[in-house]
Design a protein around this motif. Structure first.
Motif, PDB file in Angstrom:
ATOM      1  N   SER A 266      40.153  31.371  35.574  1.00  0.00           N
ATOM      2  CA  SER A 266      41.092  32.445  35.257  1.00  0.00           C
ATOM      3  C   SER A 266      40.576  33.802  35.715  1.00  0.00           C
ATOM      4  O   SER A 266      41.334  34.619  36.261  1.00  0.00           O
ATOM      5  CB  SER A 266      41.369  32.461  33.751  1.00  0.00           C
ATOM      6  OG  SER A 266      42.186  33.546  33.386  1.00  0.00           O
ATOM      7  N   GLN A 267      39.290  34.055  35.521  1.00  0.00           N
ATOM      8  CA  GLN A 267      38.718  35.338  35.934  1.00  0.00           C
ATOM      9  C   GLN A 267      38.779  35.506  37.449  1.00  0.00           C
ATOM     10  O   GLN A 267      39.124  36.588  37.960  1.00  0.00           O
ATOM     11  CB  GLN A 267      37.266  35.436  35.447  1.00  0.00           C
ATOM     12  CG  GLN A 267      37.084  35.477  33.932  1.00  0.00           C
ATOM     13  CD  GLN A 267      37.472  36.815  33.331  1.00  0.00           C
ATOM     14  OE1 GLN A 267      37.852  37.750  34.015  1.00  0.00           O
ATOM     15  NE2 GLN A 267      37.367  36.916  32.014  1.00  0.00           N
ATOM     16  N   LYS A 268      38.456  34.460  38.187  1.00  0.00           N
ATOM     17  CA  LYS A 268      38.461  34.554  39.643  1.00  0.00           C
ATOM     18  C   LYS A 268      39.877  34.693  40.197  1.00  0.00           C
ATOM     19  O   LYS A 268      40.122  35.475  41.128  1.00  0.00           O
ATOM     20  CB  LYS A 268      37.769  33.330  40.244  1.00  0.00           C
ATOM     21  CG  LYS A 268      36.277  33.281  39.976  1.00  0.00           C
ATOM     22  CD  LYS A 268      35.649  32.030  40.548  1.00  0.00           C
ATOM     23  CE  LYS A 268      34.145  31.998  40.282  1.00  0.00           C
ATOM     24  NZ  LYS A 268      33.515  30.756  40.785  1.00  0.00           N
ATOM     25  N   LEU A 269      40.831  33.941  39.629  1.00  0.00           N
ATOM     26  CA  LEU A 269      42.205  34.027  40.102  1.00  0.00           C
ATOM     27  C   LEU A 269      42.812  35.392  39.799  1.00  0.00           C
ATOM     28  O   LEU A 269      43.498  35.984  40.641  1.00  0.00           O
ATOM     29  CB  LEU A 269      43.040  32.915  39.472  1.00  0.00           C
ATOM     30  CG  LEU A 269      44.521  32.883  39.856  1.00  0.00           C
ATOM     31  CD1 LEU A 269      44.682  32.766  41.365  1.00  0.00           C
ATOM     32  CD2 LEU A 269      45.233  31.727  39.148  1.00  0.00           C
ATOM     33  N   SER A 270      42.572  35.914  38.591  1.00  0.00           N
ATOM     34  CA  SER A 270      43.099  37.235  38.243  1.00  0.00           C
ATOM     35  C   SER A 270      42.475  38.323  39.111  1.00  0.00           C
ATOM     36  O   SER A 270      43.155  39.285  39.505  1.00  0.00           O
ATOM     37  CB  SER A 270      42.842  37.524  36.761  1.00  0.00           C
ATOM     38  OG  SER A 270      41.451  37.497  36.469  1.00  0.00           O
ATOM     39  N   ARG A 271      41.202  38.191  39.441  1.00  0.00           N
ATOM     40  CA  ARG A 271      40.563  39.162  40.327  1.00  0.00           C
ATOM     41  C   ARG A 271      41.195  39.139  41.719  1.00  0.00           C
ATOM     42  O   ARG A 271      41.423  40.188  42.336  1.00  0.00           O
ATOM     43  CB  ARG A 271      39.058  38.872  40.407  1.00  0.00           C
ATOM     44  CG  ARG A 271      38.293  39.678  41.448  1.00  0.00           C
ATOM     45  CD  ARG A 271      38.557  41.161  41.336  1.00  0.00           C
ATOM     46  NE  ARG A 271      38.177  41.681  40.029  1.00  0.00           N
ATOM     47  CZ  ARG A 271      38.550  42.867  39.581  1.00  0.00           C
ATOM     48  NH1 ARG A 271      39.321  43.645  40.323  1.00  0.00           N
ATOM     49  NH2 ARG A 271      38.171  43.280  38.384  1.00  0.00           N
ATOM     50  N   THR A 272      41.500  37.954  42.233  1.00  0.00           N
ATOM     51  CA  THR A 272      42.146  37.847  43.537  1.00  0.00           C
ATOM     52  C   THR A 272      43.525  38.496  43.535  1.00  0.00           C
ATOM     53  O   THR A 272      43.897  39.211  44.477  1.00  0.00           O
ATOM     54  CB  THR A 272      42.266  36.372  43.945  1.00  0.00           C
ATOM     55  OG1 THR A 272      40.964  35.780  43.977  1.00  0.00           O
ATOM     56  CG2 THR A 272      42.906  36.228  45.317  1.00  0.00           C
ATOM     57  N   LEU A 273      44.291  38.279  42.454  1.00  0.00           N
ATOM     58  CA  LEU A 273      45.624  38.864  42.365  1.00  0.00           C
ATOM     59  C   LEU A 273      45.564  40.386  42.319  1.00  0.00           C
ATOM     60  O   LEU A 273      46.339  41.072  42.996  1.00  0.00           O
ATOM     61  CB  LEU A 273      46.336  38.327  41.116  1.00  0.00           C
ATOM     62  CG  LEU A 273      46.714  36.846  41.133  1.00  0.00           C
ATOM     63  CD1 LEU A 273      47.223  36.417  39.770  1.00  0.00           C
ATOM     64  CD2 LEU A 273      47.760  36.560  42.201  1.00  0.00           C
ATOM     65  N   VAL A 274      44.645  40.924  41.540  1.00  0.00           N
ATOM     66  CA  VAL A 274      44.551  42.379  41.402  1.00  0.00           C
ATOM     67  C   VAL A 274      44.050  43.014  42.696  1.00  0.00           C
ATOM     68  O   VAL A 274      44.497  44.104  43.078  1.00  0.00           O
ATOM     69  CB  VAL A 274      43.639  42.747  40.214  1.00  0.00           C
ATOM     70  CG1 VAL A 274      43.380  44.248  40.161  1.00  0.00           C
ATOM     71  CG2 VAL A 274      44.272  42.291  38.905  1.00  0.00           C
ATOM     72  N   ASN A 275      43.143  42.357  43.391  1.00  0.00           N
ATOM     73  CA  ASN A 275      42.634  42.911  44.650  1.00  0.00           C
ATOM     74  C   ASN A 275      43.690  42.925  45.752  1.00  0.00           C
ATOM     75  O   ASN A 275      43.702  43.827  46.603  1.00  0.00           O
ATOM     76  CB  ASN A 275      41.415  42.123  45.119  1.00  0.00           C
ATOM     77  CG  ASN A 275      40.192  42.379  44.256  1.00  0.00           C
ATOM     78  OD1 ASN A 275      40.144  43.329  43.482  1.00  0.00           O
ATOM     79  ND2 ASN A 275      39.208  41.521  44.374  1.00  0.00           N
ATOM     80  N   ASN A 276      44.594  41.935  45.742  1.00  0.00           N
ATOM     81  CA  ASN A 276      45.554  41.792  46.839  1.00  0.00           C
ATOM     82  C   ASN A 276      46.896  42.453  46.575  1.00  0.00           C
ATOM     83  O   ASN A 276      47.692  42.604  47.515  1.00  0.00           O
ATOM     84  CB  ASN A 276      45.784  40.307  47.144  1.00  0.00           C
ATOM     85  CG  ASN A 276      44.530  39.622  47.637  1.00  0.00           C
ATOM     86  OD1 ASN A 276      43.617  40.264  48.164  1.00  0.00           O
ATOM     87  ND2 ASN A 276      44.469  38.313  47.469  1.00  0.00           N
ATOM     88  N   HIS A 277      47.164  42.833  45.314  1.00  0.00           N
ATOM     89  CA  HIS A 277      48.493  43.358  44.985  1.00  0.00           C
ATOM     90  C   HIS A 277      48.366  44.612  44.118  1.00  0.00           C
ATOM     91  O   HIS A 277      47.465  44.709  43.282  1.00  0.00           O
ATOM     92  CB  HIS A 277      49.329  42.305  44.255  1.00  0.00           C
ATOM     93  CG  HIS A 277      49.479  41.024  45.012  1.00  0.00           C
ATOM     94  ND1 HIS A 277      50.367  40.869  46.059  1.00  0.00           N
ATOM     95  CD2 HIS A 277      48.833  39.833  44.889  1.00  0.00           C
ATOM     96  CE1 HIS A 277      50.270  39.639  46.536  1.00  0.00           C
ATOM     97  NE2 HIS A 277      49.346  38.988  45.843  1.00  0.00           N
ATOM     98  N   ASN A 278      49.314  45.525  44.335  1.00  0.00           N
ATOM     99  CA  ASN A 278      49.353  46.757  43.555  1.00  0.00           C
ATOM    100  C   ASN A 278      50.329  46.673  42.394  1.00  0.00           C
ATOM    101  O   ASN A 278      50.224  47.427  41.434  1.00  0.00           O
ATOM    102  CB  ASN A 278      49.729  47.932  44.464  1.00  0.00           C
ATOM    103  CG  ASN A 278      49.686  49.258  43.751  1.00  0.00           C
ATOM    104  OD1 ASN A 278      50.695  49.728  43.253  1.00  0.00           O
ATOM    105  ND2 ASN A 278      48.500  49.852  43.685  1.00  0.00           N
ATOM    106  N   PHE A 279      51.278  45.748  42.474  1.00  0.00           N
ATOM    107  CA  PHE A 279      52.285  45.572  41.427  1.00  0.00           C
ATOM    108  C   PHE A 279      52.395  44.083  41.136  1.00  0.00           C
ATOM    109  O   PHE A 279      52.675  43.287  42.041  1.00  0.00           O
ATOM    110  CB  PHE A 279      53.634  46.142  41.871  1.00  0.00           C
ATOM    111  CG  PHE A 279      54.712  46.058  40.828  1.00  0.00           C
ATOM    112  CD1 PHE A 279      54.932  47.130  39.972  1.00  0.00           C
ATOM    113  CD2 PHE A 279      55.485  44.919  40.690  1.00  0.00           C
ATOM    114  CE1 PHE A 279      55.916  47.043  39.007  1.00  0.00           C
ATOM    115  CE2 PHE A 279      56.459  44.840  39.723  1.00  0.00           C
ATOM    116  CZ  PHE A 279      56.683  45.912  38.879  1.00  0.00           C
TER     117      PHE A 279
END
Length: 421
Positions: A266-279
């Motif tokens: 969960s931590q790694k997936l959420s980090r990927t989402l936040v790094n790649n998207h602004n919204f």
């Protein structure tokens, strides 16, 4: 913007320190139960004999100095740890009365009067302000315990306000630090770019609008047979025996390993989402009610949607990005192209075919687009353009340098990931 963050590190006390921590936990638990009994007796005396006895946190905290004179073993516990025991009981009473009021207002919950704690439930001691110090990346000091080896995998940025030593069910020790940090990354005036809508599910853990689905890891399913054998062996052991205590620790370690796998994913997936998207837009699901479906409860728990959403929201807050939760109503039944709602859509229908516009799209991808659209509506409907009012009375004066308040200037970012004016 200031906010608090919890850092959790594994610590490795030696044999003497483990005995010291065990004694502190034992005495703290006895003190908690004695304070609870004192409050219950005071209530009973007031009820039966109309005595005017008031037992609160202040009265019990003042009595701690006399307790050390009567029982010298409590001198081996740091004073703030003892005060925290009284504070825990006071919070338990406060939460109890809150639940009573909510139940009177019609909420279907149990009141849950504070209960006496057992050895298996009282597992932590807390230093509220002083008595601890992080020496370096490999050691930490706690008063009355000493210098303990610690594995610090991340740097602490900020002022440490509180520290807790905890022994889990697998007989491992952890130190948790509450840190006050300053976030300078928030930039709410930046317009959302590279947005993504996310639909969570069981066949696909997440389906996104940029066509990057993620399959569920199913860590519980993979370790289920191993966990079952350990639980079956535990049930056969005689209660109170040493073999049962050892097997209980083994079961706890397997369960902890599964939980750690989920958290890491969960931590790694959420980090990927936040790094790649602004919204980022999620569905605001009522997971507690969904868990009542006994056919899907295990799979829902194994997917851990709530952890993924929570981790994404706090990471987005730190990075100064947008992460919102929207109403999930009709996200799977509504056509993302024309807005037509098909009530006959069922869970077995994996493709969405609109009878009005003729579009055919994957069910989860269609829901992800609707989630993103609803997220934009939720954000931009919150922005209000305020125009300056006309002056009707001469006594009132408005400065000439106050221009029109635009939507971007009027929004405020909160800790729960929402906006308000």
């Amino acid at each position: 913007m200031e906010y608090t963050t919890a850092y959790k590190f594994r610590i490795y006390p030696n044999k003497t320190q483990r005995k010291t921590i065990g004694d502190m936990l034992y005495l703290s638990r006895k003190l908690y139960n004695a304070m609870l009994e004192q409050r219950r007796m005071a209530y009973q005396l007031n009820k039966d004999y109309y005595e005017n006895l008031r037992v609160s946190y202040n009265t019990q905290a003042i009595e701690l100095s006399e307790l050390k004179k009567e029982f010298p073993e409590y001198k081996n516990i740091f004073s703030q740890v003892l005060h925290n025991v009284a504070d825990r009981l006071d919070k338990a009473y406060g939460n109890f009365f809150i639940r009573v009021r909510e139940r009177k207002n019609g909420k279907k919950i149990k009141a849950g009067f504070p209960r006496f704690t057992s050895r298996d439930h009282y597992r932590s001691i807390t230093y509220t302000q002083f008595g601890f110090k992080v020496l370096d990346n490999t050691h930490v000091f706690f008063s009355k315990i000493g210098k303990i080896r610690m594995f610090q995998h991340i740097k602490i940025d900020g002022k440490i306000k509180q520290a807790t030593v905890k022994k889990d069910k697998a007989n491992r020790y952890f130190a948790t630090f509450i840190v006050e940090e300053v976030n300078n990354n928030i930039n709410c005036s930046e317009f959302p770019y590279n947005p993504v809508g996310i639909d969570v599910g069981l066949l696909k853990l997440i389906a996104t609008t940029d066509n990057t689905p993620v399959d569920p890891p199913k860590y519980l399913r993979k370790s289920e047979n191993k966990l079952k054998r350990a639980q079956r062996s535990l049930s056969r052991k005689q209660k109170g025996s040493q073999n049962r205590r050892e097997m209980r620790v083994r079961v706890a370690r397997i369960s902890s390993h599964i939980a750690n796998q989920r958290n890491d994913f969960s931590q790694k997936l959420s980090r990927t989402l936040v790094n790649n998207h602004n919204f980022i837009a999620y569905e605001d699901l009522n997971i507690e009610n969904m868990m009542k479906n006994h056919k899907l409860a295990k799979s829902i728990a194994d997917a851990s949607w709530g952890e993924l959403i929570k981790n994404t929201m706090y990471k987005a807050e730190r990075a100064g990005k947008y992460c919102v939760k929207v109403n999930p109503k009709n996200t799977s039944k509504q056509c993302s192209n024309c807005g037509n709602i098909m009530e006959e859509q069922t869970l077995d229908d994996r493709d969405y075919h609109c009878i009005k516009c003729g579009i055919t799209i994957d069910r989860d991808d269609n829901a992800a687009v609707n989630v993103l659209n609803n997220g934009f509506k939720k954000i931009f409907n919150t922005f209000i353009i305020m125009k300056p009012r006309k002056i009707r009375h001469k006594k009132k004066r408005i400065p000439t340098d106050c221009g029109e308040l635009m939507p971007v200037e009027g929004k405020t970012y909160t800790s729960n990931g929402k906006f308000f004016l």
